[in-house]
Design an enzyme around this catalytic site. Structure first.
Site: not given
Ligand code: PSU
Ligand code: MN
Length: 312
Positions: A159, A27
């Site tokens: 996390k 990603e």
């Molecule tokens: N968690 C992490 N690092 C990240 C992300 C999540 O520890 O960089 C990023 C990933 O791309 C994940 C996104 O798919 O955040 C999720 O964001 P949201 O909660 O807005 O869907």
């Protein structure tokens, strides 16, 4: 226009896919939004190199000037790592970014969508999104994507800025198996344990591939979550990580940070509060996950395609 005509797959990746060789999708949101510069570029390069060293082809996915790119050049990787205000592109943003000719860094959800269109089966990342603590309606699009798109996502759990028990309940309801790679516990990203259990433990890429392959052979829609704990030497003590997260959550509340800005905000606060120790853990687990994903992709590629194989 067909779906495929929106994709630009690098010739190297196209050839690997045509020949049935293993490919691992990566990603780009973690590059543009998850890590600060220059560690983001270092992480992106290290993941690509590690996938290659483990016998698979890396395919970093992003949207550049409205084109969905599968495989970035060195210059484009740098572009994604240094440009400010790159749009965070999840599933809902894909048509907007493409139609309006924007640049976008793809989340796990959008990366899974694109990887599947391209015919890739495995992706590697750091952590997935989930259900946010205190915001039970802020559910990451990563979760429904796992429920519908047949990709094996290799990560270090999620996390604990998230509500981990609620996240696991969601995945159970929607039929997403959680496979612990060398662990019985769901890892909490910076820390190896969370006190929550996985659905199955495996100790080799072949065992992981057998479960993934069987899910697809059964014609069950959706992906598989393979969770790999952060390498021991880079682990953050759970209490230290937890304190930083609590503080970051309070800061977000106070400043009214919500929606798609919440995850990047929390990550940068935690890095600041742990004086960079969270970053070191992050880099170590990204590299390790890239290696495991490549090994699983190889094990999958050496199996005969299932008869009920999900259509590209
Ligand atoms: N968690 C992490 N690092 C990240 C992300 C999540 O520890 O960089 C990023 C990933 O791309 C994940 C996104 O798919 O955040 C999720 O964001 P949201 O909660 O807005 O869907
Ligand atoms: Mn969200």
């Amino acid at each position: 226009m067909s779906k495929e005509s929106h994709l630009q797959i690098s010739s190297e990746i196209r050839m690997a896919l045509d020949e049935g060789r293993p490919v691992v999708a990566l990603e780009s949101s973690l590059i543009s939004h998850g890590l600060p510069h220059p560690q983001n570029l270092e992480a992106a390069r290290t993941m690509e190199r590690t996938v290659r060293e483990n016998g698979a082809m890396p395919a970093t996915i992003a949207v550049i000037e409205g084109k969905i790119r599968v495989g970035l050049t060195e210059g484009e990787l740098e572009y994604m790592a240094t440009r400010e205000n790159v749009r965070k592109v999840s599933r809902r943003d894909l048509p907007i970014a493409v139609a309006q000719g924007l640049d976008g860094a793809t989340t796990v959800a959008a990366t899974m969508c694109v990887a599947h269109l391209a015919g890739i089966e495995v992706m590697a990342t750091g952590g997935i999104g989930g259900v946010h603590r205190g915001h039970p309606f802020d559910v990451s699009a990563d979760l429904p994507e796992l429920a519908r798109t047949p990709i094996a996502v290799v990560c270090s759990g999620a996390k604990s800025i998230l509500d981990l028990p609620a996240t696991l309940e969601w995945l159970e309801t929607h039929g997403v198996p959680i496979v612990g790679y060398g662990t019985d516990e769901f890892p909490a990203f910076y820390s190896r344990s969370s006190g929550l259990t996985v659905d199955a433990r495996v100790d080799s890429p072949e065992e992981a591939a057998r479960i993934i392959h069987t899910k697809w052979e059964l014609g069950l829609e959706g992906g598989v979550l393979v969770v790999v704990p952060v390498p021991e030497e880079a682990e953050l003590p759970f209490d230290l990580a937890e304190r930083a997260i609590e503080q970051a959550l309070k800061a977000a509340e106070k400043r009214g940070v919500r929606g798609k800005a919440l995850t990047p905000f929390l990550l940068s606060q935690v890095a600041r509060l742990t004086e960079g120790r969270s970053l070191a853990a992050n880099l170590a687990l990204l590299k390790n996950n890239a290696a495991v994903a490549a090994q699983i992709a190889r094990a999958l590629a050496s199996r005969a395609p299932p008869s009920e194989y999900p259509k590209r």
